[in-house]
Structure formats: structure tokens, C-alpha cells
Write a protein that holds these residues in place. Structure first.
Motif, PDB file in Angstrom:
ATOM      1  N   ARG A  75      64.107 -40.164  31.109  1.00  0.00           N
ATOM      2  CA  ARG A  75      63.398 -41.094  31.983  1.00  0.00           C
ATOM      3  C   ARG A  75      63.351 -42.484  31.364  1.00  0.00           C
ATOM      4  O   ARG A  75      63.549 -43.490  32.035  1.00  0.00           O
ATOM      5  CB  ARG A  75      61.983 -40.587  32.246  1.00  0.00           C
ATOM      6  CG  ARG A  75      61.389 -41.133  33.534  1.00  0.00           C
ATOM      7  CD  ARG A  75      60.127 -40.399  33.903  1.00  0.00           C
ATOM      8  NE  ARG A  75      59.038 -40.751  33.010  1.00  0.00           N
ATOM      9  CZ  ARG A  75      58.241 -41.798  33.238  1.00  0.00           C
ATOM     10  NH1 ARG A  75      58.412 -42.535  34.293  1.00  0.00           N
ATOM     11  NH2 ARG A  75      57.283 -42.077  32.381  1.00  0.00           N
ATOM     12  N   GLN A  76      63.110 -42.537  30.051  1.00  0.00           N
ATOM     13  CA  GLN A  76      63.074 -43.828  29.378  1.00  0.00           C
ATOM     14  C   GLN A  76      64.428 -44.513  29.443  1.00  0.00           C
ATOM     15  O   GLN A  76      64.532 -45.726  29.633  1.00  0.00           O
ATOM     16  CB  GLN A  76      62.659 -43.661  27.918  1.00  0.00           C
ATOM     17  CG  GLN A  76      61.198 -43.424  27.743  1.00  0.00           C
ATOM     18  CD  GLN A  76      60.855 -43.130  26.292  1.00  0.00           C
ATOM     19  OE1 GLN A  76      61.648 -42.505  25.587  1.00  0.00           O
ATOM     20  NE2 GLN A  76      59.707 -43.557  25.862  1.00  0.00           N
TER      21      GLN A  76
ATOM     22  N   THR B 192      64.548 -46.079  32.817  1.00  0.00           N
ATOM     23  CA  THR B 192      63.677 -47.220  33.087  1.00  0.00           C
ATOM     24  C   THR B 192      63.936 -48.389  32.144  1.00  0.00           C
ATOM     25  O   THR B 192      63.696 -49.539  32.501  1.00  0.00           O
ATOM     26  CB  THR B 192      62.188 -46.841  32.973  1.00  0.00           C
ATOM     27  OG1 THR B 192      62.009 -46.174  31.732  1.00  0.00           O
ATOM     28  CG2 THR B 192      61.774 -45.929  34.104  1.00  0.00           C
ATOM     29  N   ARG B 193      64.440 -48.085  30.930  1.00  0.00           N
ATOM     30  CA  ARG B 193      64.598 -49.200  30.006  1.00  0.00           C
ATOM     31  C   ARG B 193      66.025 -49.673  29.827  1.00  0.00           C
ATOM     32  O   ARG B 193      66.244 -50.744  29.297  1.00  0.00           O
ATOM     33  CB  ARG B 193      64.068 -48.808  28.631  1.00  0.00           C
ATOM     34  CG  ARG B 193      62.588 -48.688  28.638  1.00  0.00           C
ATOM     35  CD  ARG B 193      62.084 -48.237  27.279  1.00  0.00           C
ATOM     36  NE  ARG B 193      60.741 -47.743  27.396  1.00  0.00           N
ATOM     37  CZ  ARG B 193      59.745 -48.126  26.599  1.00  0.00           C
ATOM     38  NH1 ARG B 193      59.984 -49.000  25.647  1.00  0.00           N
ATOM     39  NH2 ARG B 193      58.550 -47.638  26.761  1.00  0.00           N
TER      40      ARG B 193
END
Lengths: 273, 373, 306
Positions: A175-176, A179-180
Motif C-alpha cells: 500500500r505504501q 501511495t508514495r
């Protein structure tokens, strides 16, 4: 400046000027009528200026209609953008089989007339008891998805899928990583897709009229009703101007986002001769 | 009458402080080739674009066969250009790309394709006539671009660093091809390049420094007599020895060196010694050449590197390091094939008297005052 | 083919599923429903009876409307394509002033057709802004709005869609075009040839795709002819709307039939364009394979390897 340089600069700027004239001329009437109090033929300019039209527009419920249109646009965009972004990612990064077939299916709403689909769905939705506003949102989302999906596909195609793997090996969870690493890279595409979907919801007339049963009064519906009457030119112009502003603002936002620094780019090695 | 003339060309961008080009004067004879070299930012590309008509000069004129073409757009000038990137038209196959120019000239499709085949033969790519640009390698694309430019059958060819994006081996093949083309067609060529091997193909080389020509002449002349320190540095391989010129001799840490008659004058000047002109003499060693009486300076080897098959040593000359004072000079010496040395050795650097030396006092684009007939 | 990479999200299928589901649900169901309605199978009240009443009842009107729709769609698409191509040429040409022109063109794309139609009606009507500016009396002004020929309709559609076409073409041509223009110039191409032999071939695919989208849109356009056209003959969308909203229950199937005709036209045109594009690609591939086979026979091994 010599005569040669003057003619050269005229020749260089003439095409752009012609484009401006072609694009803006049809909009001049609502610009002038929007601030005219009395403008009878054959006067070239209004005899009286004033904001009569705006007052009439407000009386006919402009604020409410603006709000409804805005909410409709935002809701459609809020749903169609992530849905389209996921599909766009799968297509752009070639994560699915039969991408051509999927691409074509997603293009169907562009080809089909919205009113035809709406007429068919109308009876069904009535029988199923689905509330009108929800039904309108659903249909408009379907018609916005081609734009969001294809915009995001183009966006993802310009980003190397390896950025997510890179984030993972630096310690990011899936997920990171999304998103990043990858989502920020396609940020300008997301803004453009959101704006396009918003426009679909904001500008729609046929679907709102048919599926909404005439009870969902958005700006286009209000304008359509005002256009039918006579002697309502100032009000019509005022409503039209009000309905043009948010799209233009959305365009401005998209353009500003497009000018920002591009996302991290991976260097593609030159194919050796 | 020369085929291409640039007369007093000057260029400056409207809001720039300094000019891009100043006082550019050059003639290129019919069938000859001129290479323009210079550090990046010297204005090479601007010069070519002005000659081609892609950019207007601020002052000066461009003449083609004596005709003033300064105000004309590129298509009306009668020259053709090959750029750094091939820029092949993707909607046409290779043959039609090459036939593009002839078609514009009014030739029918069949005639144009026949012409194109001729030039495609010249670059040895007839087999790929029906392919499309993306299917070709970089080297093949550049060859097609060359054929395409030649097919316009214009007598003047401008080349803008056309082979700089290719690897060394390919570039060598392209140099051979260019020589072949010059032999077959004798075009007048103006080539901008930063590769001196490429420049050696030309009859004359013009060195562009900060928008001005520092020196124009055959390459061997540039190596033998560089106009100033900047040109020498561009050519590479020169040692610079600062000192003074007095009565036909150059005095420096290196010693006294007799200058050729062309270097008249007095005052501070830099002695230019090629790496190949210097020899190492190891004190006490046997059988090392070093003519008696030849100027030499003692020093210590501080670095050893490899230039192809030969060793290049850097020697620090001057007062012994222990004393800490005195002028220090570092020179590079290219050793003969097979001779080897190591850092730390104490040696004597001698000048091989069979070569001419040269001294200059100029920097930038200014020519040396010592260049007197 | 799934990438086989260490995926960071759900497998590809799950990513496209929501989009596919929504689109097929809405458009598929809608189409099927409209077809069923046109065949009498989905009345508002009462029993379902299969029949072609929907198509036969107003058949002559249906044909007239179809002709009107095709006329409007064809002329506005052609005009939009031509104007869009010219605008794109102007936008690609200069680099300074054209960024304003480009922004304005993008702005026109965002203007809803309804508002465009409202403004054009104020412009081209009998005593509209245009007639006043040109000093022509209301009576002698040609009937552009609601007249025998759908002039105002076609003009509004062509105007707004030309901005769309221009932007699509500019987006697809822009990057390498400046370099290619210089190359063409130094190969001897003057302005006309640079346009016709370099710009036009590069712009054609995007122009074709954009024109297709414009055509299918105008077939289904309702608000523009509703505001700017006359009531008879009416294009298919306007007719469908009228029948749909009528109190007479029997007109539902007719409305649906009208909608089916419009949808079919759009689908057929879309399908034909797809087939043409696929055919062109297969043709290219076949040519290339043929050439490669020919090369292999005549060229010794190793030549042309560099």
C-alpha cells in the motif's frame, strides 16, 4: 521596426488571432447579454446595462441548481476516477490479458448515445425502485469511465512499473508503495481524469432529464427550461455564464498541475545498434 | 568563386548579454570540406543553423555560389542538412524517406524512387528499402538520413554533429562512408563536430571559441602551430610551459629553448611542447637516447597512465620537493612503445631536437602576438 | 499476459473488474432494455407483447428523422474535422501566442453543449447579435435557427467539436514535429509541402479517431438540435425525447425504436471504423512480412546487420 519585421510578426500571429476569434465569437452573445438590462433590435450594443438577468436567474433557483450540479459532478468524479484509475493502471502496465478487448468494452459509452441507454434503463430503474439521483449518478459514472480510464492509461504508460518494486525493496508495504511511489507519479493524470469526470457530471442534460424524471434540477436542466421561454435572454445568459465558470476553473487547475515537475523518470538504456 | 561563404556573420539573442557569434568569415571551396570544432557553448550549432537558414544572423551575409541567400528560408537556399538525430519520417518507408527530396523537386514517384535507390546504394542499405524507421538500428537510421540528404542532389551539405550519438566502431565506419561519399559526389561540406578524428577528414578545420574563429587551417597546421593556448588545449596533448621570450629563446623552468624564426617578439609567453616531443632520461641508465646539449630538466615521476598501447608519465619538474620552494611545473611525456616507468622515479625530461617547438601568448579567441611572418 | 512481477496490488483482473462491471451493467442493460422496449416487451404498465409496432407505427417519420440525423452528423463531423485540422495547424505553428489560443481552445471543450447552443441561438437568431452586427434587418436575416436547413445546429456542433479535434491532433503530433519540420525544410520542402507531406500524415490517425468520436456523439446529440433546430423533421434524439415524454403509452415503444435506430447507427459506424483500423494494421503487417521474406532470399547473410 522595418516593414519586413512588421509584416513578419503579423503573419506569425495571425493564425493564433484567427483561432481566438473562431473560438470566442460564438460565446460573445452570452457575455454581452449577461450584463444587459435592455437590448432590443437593431442596436449593436445594449441600451441599458445591468444585472437584471442575474436577479432573474437567482429567482429561478440558480444557487440550488449550481449546488446540485456541483455535487453531482463531484460525486461522479469521486467514483469514476478511482475506478478508471485502477483499470487504466492495469491497461497501461499491461497487467491483464486481452487488453484490446477490455479497451474496446470500456470505450462503449463513448460510442453509444446516452439518451438511448437512459431510456432503456428508465423503466428498469423505476421497477427496481432505485432513487433517481442514485440512478443518475450510476449512469453518469458509466459514461465518465472511458475518459478516466484512458487518461490514466496514458499516464501509467509514461511511468515505469519498477518504481513500485523499487519502493518495496526500500522497505515499503504494497500500500505504501502505491501511495508514495506510483500514485504521486501519476498525479497530474489523476487531476485531469477527475476534471474530465466532473465535466461529464456537470454538463449532462439528457441523462439527468430522463433518469432523473425531471425532478433533479441541475444547471443544464434549469438552462434548458429557461431557453424555452421568450424574453428571458438576460437570465439565460446569466445562467449560462454561471454554468461555464466551474469548468473553466477546473481547466485552469489541470493546466497548473500539468506544468509541475514531472515524476521521477527511469533512464531507459539506448538500444545498442 | 567558393561554394559557401559566411561573411562577417554575427549573432546575438535579443535578451542576451553576449553575442553568440562575432565576425565569422569563412570560405569553403567547391568540393572541399570544412570542419568547425570548439568547446560546447562556443556557438557551433548556431553557426550551422545560420548557414542553413534555420536561424537569422544579426549581421552578415551567407553566400551560396556567390548568391546572397541570407533572407531565404532553408528550402530555397540550395543546401541540405543532416542533424544529430536521424529524424526519419515514420509514415514513410526507407526508400520513400530517401525519395522525399526528389519528389519535392517534381519527380514522379517512380523516378524519385529510382534516384533514391541510387543513393541508398551509396550508403549500402538497398536491402532495407521497404523497412520502416523503427525497425532499423541507430547506425542504419543515420545512414538513411545521409542518403536522404544526398538525394536532394544539392551541392552543399551541412552536417551537425551527425555521428556523435553512435558508438566508436560505428563512428569509424561512418567516417569511411563519408570519405566514400566525398569521393563519389564531391559535395561542398561544412561539418560541425567535437570529435577531432572526425575533423581530420576535412581539408581545413576552423576552431570556434566564444563565438569567434581562433584559427582556421589544415589540421596538421593546427597541431604544428596552434594560434593560442585555447586552441592547443582543444587539440589536446600539449604541455604548457609558462615563461618569457627573449631574443629568440624561451626561458622557463624547463630551461632555454630556441624558438623557430616565426616566433619573433618578446615578453611573457607559453611554450607548447607535445607529449611526443619529450623524452625521459633516467640518470645512470644505459643506452637511453638523449642528445648531448639538448635542454632537459630534472624531475620526479608522479603519475603513470596509459594512452592506448603507450605509457604516459606525468613528471614534476623544478626545485626538489624537499626544499619546498621554487616554481613547479608538471609535464606529460609519452613514452616510446615498450618503455615503461613507475611513479617516484627521478628522471630528466629532454626535448627531442628533431621537432619544432612553438610558443604563444594568446588566450580565448585572440591570436598570439608572436605569430609573425 | 499477467506480468509475473512481484505485484503490489490485486491481480490485473481485479483492477479492471469494477470498471468493466459498471460499464457493461449500465450500457449493456440499457441497450438490451431499450431493444426490448422497442419490441413491446417492457411496457410501463400492462402485459408484454412482442411486436414491431414501435418501428412500424411512425416508420415514415422514423426514416425522415434518420436522414436528418445522418445529414447533421455528417456535415458537422466534416466541418469539425476541417476546422479542427486548421486550428491544430495554427496551434502547432507558432510557439508564443499559440499557448493562449491553445488554452482558449481547451476552454471551449469544457463549455457544455447546452450553453454553446444557448449562446449560438442568441447569436444567429432573427434579431440576434450577428444580424445586428451586420446591420441586417430581422426579416431579411436567413433562418439559421429553426430553419429549413439545420445551419445553426451544424455550426454549433462543428464549432465546439473542432476544438476537441484540434486538441486531440495537437496532443498526438506535437513532440517530434518541430524537428521534422526543420528536416523537411532542409530537404527542400516549402510551407505547403511541410504541411501536406509531414504534418498531415502525422495528424491523420488522430484526426480519424477524433472524427469518429465526433460523429457518434452528434448522432446522439439532443440538446443542440432541441434548442437550435426546427420541429420537423427532427433528428432521432429529439424525436425519441418527444415520444418518450408523451402521455400516450403506446409511444413508449416508438421512442425506444427511435433510440435503437440512433444507437445502431453509432454502433455500426464504430464497428466499421474499428474494422478499417484493424484491416489497415493487418495489411501493414502482411506487407512487412512479405518484404522480409523477399529480403531474406536476395540478401546474403550478414549484410545489413549493422
Amino acid at each position: 521596426m522595418s516593414a519586413l519585421t512588421v509584416t513578419r510578426s503579423v503573419r506569425r500571429n495571425a493564425p493564433s488571432a484567427l483561432v481566438l476569434v473562431w473560438m470566442l465569437a460564438p460565446l460573445v452573445p452570452i457575455l454581452v447579454w449577461g450584463f444587459a438590462a435592455r437590448w432590443s433590435a437593431p442596436a449593436v450594443l445594449p441600451q441599458d446595462w445591468g444585472l437584471v438577468g442575474w436577479r432573474q436567474a437567482l429567482d429561478s433557483g440558480m444557487y440550488a441548481a449550481l449546488a446540485r450540479s456541483a455535487v453531482l459532478g463531484l460525486v461522479v468524479a469521486a467514483i469514476a476516477t478511482p475506478v478508471g484509475a485502477m483499470a487504466g493502471r492495469a491497461l497501461g502496465w499491461r497487467e491483464v490479458s486481452y487488453p484490446v478487448l477490455i479497451g474496446l468494452v470500456l470505450l462503449a459509452p463513448v460510442v453509444l448515445p446516452p439518451f438511448a441507454v437512459s431510456m432503456g434503463l428508465d423503466v428498469l430503474l423505476l421497477r427496481l425502485g432505485i432513487p433517481e439521483t442514485l440512478a443518475v449518478v450510476m449512469v453518469l459514472v458509466a459514461f465518465a469511465i472511458p475518459y478516466t480510464a484512458y487518461t490514466m492509461r496514458a499516464s501509467y504508460q509514461s511511468v515505469d512499473p519498477e518504481v513500485e518494486e523499487q519502493a518495496r525493496v526500500l522497505g515499503a508495504t504494497p500500500r505504501q508503495a502505491r501511495t508514495r511511489a506510483s500514485l504521486p507519479a501519476v498525479r497530474s493524470g489523476l487531476v485531469a481524469a477527475f476534471a474530465l469526470a466532473f465535466l461529464v457530471g456537470w454538463s449532462d442534460y439528457a441523462v439527468t432529464l430522463l433518469v432523473g424524471g425531471g425532478r433533479l434540477i441541475t444547471m443544464p436542466v434549469l438552462i434548458g427550461a429557461t431557453a424555452s421561454g421568450t424574453g428571458r435572454e438576460p437570465a439565460l445568459a446569466a445562467l449560462s455564464l454561471a454554468a461555464v465558470i466551474p469548468p473553466v476553473v477546473a481547466l485552469g487547475i489541470v493546466l497548473r498541475f500539468a506544468r509541475r515537475r514531472p515524476s521521477p523518470v527511469s533512464i531507459q538504456p539506448e538500444v545498442s545498434p | 568563386m567558393s561554394a559557401l561563404t559566411l561573411a562577417d556573420i554575427g549573432h546575438r539573442y535579443p535578451d542576451a548579454e553576449m553575442s553568440t557569434l562575432t565576425g565569422i568569415d569563412v570560405d569553403v571551396e567547391d568540393g572541399a570540406m570544412l570542419a568547425v570544432v570548439g568547446p560546447s557553448g562556443s556557438g557551433k550549432s548556431t553557426l550551422l543553423r545560420v548557414a542553413a537558414g534555420l536561424q537569422d544572423p544579426t549581421t552578415g551575409t551567407v553566400l551560396l555560389d556567390g548568391r546572397d541567400v541570407t533572407g531565404l528560408p532553408p528550402e530555397q537556399r540550395g543546401l541540405t542538412v543532416m542533424f544529430q538525430q536521424p529524424h526519419l519520417f515514420t509514415h514513410l518507408n526507407v526508400l520513400d524517406n530517401v525519395a522525399f527530396g526528389p519528389r519535392l523537386h517534381g519527380q514522379s514517384r517512380r523516378t524519385a524512387r529510382a534516384t533514391a535507390t541510387k543513393y541508398l546504394d551509396l550508403v549500402h542499405l538497398t536491402a532495407l528499402a521497404r523497412r520502416r524507421a523503427p525497425e532499423l538500428s541507430g547506425g542504419q537510421q543515420q545512414r538513411v538520413a545521409l542518403a536522404r540528404a544526398l538525394a536532394t542532389e544539392r551541392s552543399v551539405l551541412l552536417l551537425d554533429e551527425p555521428f556523435s550519438s553512435l558508438d566508436t566502431e560505428l563512428r569509424a565506419a561512418m567516417h569511411d562512408l563519408l570519405a566514400e561519399v566525398r569521393g563519389a559526389l564531391s559535395p561542398t561540406v561544412l561539418m560541425v563536430t567535437h570529435d577531432l578524428d572526425e575533423a581530420s577528414l576535412a581539408d581545413r578545420v576552423a576552431v570556434l571559441v566564444e563565438g569567434r574563429f581562433a584559427q582556421v587551417g589544415p589540421l596538421f597546421e593546427l597541431y604544428a602551430r596552434p594560434a593560442n593556448v585555447t586552441v592547443a588545449r582543444l587539440l589536446g596533448g600539449f604541455n604548457e610551459v609558462p615563461g618569457t621570450v627573449e631574443a629568440g629563446r624561451h626561458l622557463s623552468v624547463f630551461g632555454e629553448v630556441t624558438l623557430p624564426d616565426a616566433c619573433a617578439g618578446q615578453g611573457p609567453a607559453t611554450l607548447l611542447l607535445r607529449r611526443e616531443q619529450l623524452r625521459l632520461q633516467v640518470p645512470g641508465a644505459l643506452g637511453v637516447s638523449g642528445s648531448p646539449g639538448a635542454p632537459g630538466a630534472p624531475g620526479r615521476i608522479v603519475n603513470v597512465s596509459q594512452a592506448g598501447p603507450r605509457q604516459v608519465v606525468a613528471v614534476e619538474i623544478g626545485a626538489r620537493p624537499e626544499s619546498g620552494s621554487g616554481p613547479r611545473l608538471r609535464v606529460e611525456v609519452e613514452l616510446p612503445l615498450g618503455q615503461r616507468s613507475s611513479p617516484g622515479e627521478h628522471v630528466v625530461v629532454c626535448l627531442d631536437p628533431s621537432h619544432d617547438v612553438w610558443a604563444v601568448d594568446g588566450h580565448g579567441a585572440a591570436p598570439s602576438r608572436l605569430l609573425l611572418a | 499476459m499477467t506480468s509475473g512481477r512481484a505485484g503490489t496490488g490485486p491481480a490485473g483482473w481485479r483492477q479492471v473488474a469494477p470498471a468493466i462491471v459498471v460499464v457493461t451493467l449500465v450500457t449493456g442493460t440499457g441497450l438490451v432494455a431499450v431493444l426490448a422496449t422497442s419490441l413491446g416487451l417492457m411496457p410501463l404498465f400492462g402485459k408484454a407483447e412482442l411486436g414491431t409496432q414501435g418501428y412500424q407505427a411512425g416508420a415514415s417519420d422514423l426514416l425522415l428523422s434518420t436522414r436528418e440525423t445522418l445529414g447533421i452528423a455528417t456535415s458537422s463531423t466534416l466541418l469539425a474535422a476541417l476546422a479542427g485540422l486548421l486550428v491544430a495547424t495554427a496551434l502547432i505553428g507558432t510557439s508564443r501566442g499559440s499557448s493562449l489560443a491553445a488554452a482558449v481552445s481547451a476552454g471551449v471543450v469544457t463549455v457544455p453543449h447546452l450553453i454553446g447552443a444557448a449562446s449560438v441561438s442568441l447569436l444567429l437568431a432573427d434579431s440576434g447579435v450577428a444580424s445586428r452586427l451586420l446591420g441586417v434587418e430581422g426579416r431579411s436575416w436567413p433562418e439559421l435557427v429553426g430553419g429549413a436547413w439545420p445551419v445553426a445546429t451544424v455550426l454549433e456542433l462543428a464549432w465546439k467539436e473542432s476544438a476537441f479535434v484540434a486538441l486531440v491532433v495537437v496532443a498526438s503530433v506535437s513532440k517530434r514535429h518541430r524537428d521534422l519540420r526543420e528536416v523537411a525544410a532542409v530537404l527542400g520542402a516549402g510551407p505547403w509541402h511541410r504541411w501536406s507531406r509531414v504534418f498531415l500524415p502525422a495528424a491523420t490517425p488522430a484526426l480519424a479517431a477524433a472524427s469518429l468520436i465526433v460523429f457518434t456523439y452528434t448522432v446522439g446529440a439532443y440538446e443542440v438540435p432541441r434548442l437550435l433546430g426546427r420541429s420537423y423533421p427532427e433528428p432521432l434524439p429529439v424525436m425519441a425525447f418527444r415520444l418518450f415524454g408523451s402521455i400516450d403509452l403506446a409511444s413508449r415503444p416508438q421512442a425506444a425504436a427511435t433510440a435503437m435506430v440512433a444507437a445502431s447507427i453509432a454502433l455500426v459506424v464504430g464497428f466499421l471504423a474499428l474494422a478499417a483500423a484493424a484491416g489497415a494494421r493487418r495489411h501493414q503487417r502482411r506487407d512487412r512480412r512479405r518484404d522480409r521474406r523477399r529480403d531474406r532470399r536476395t540478401v546474403p547473410i550478414g549484410a545489413g546487420a549493422r
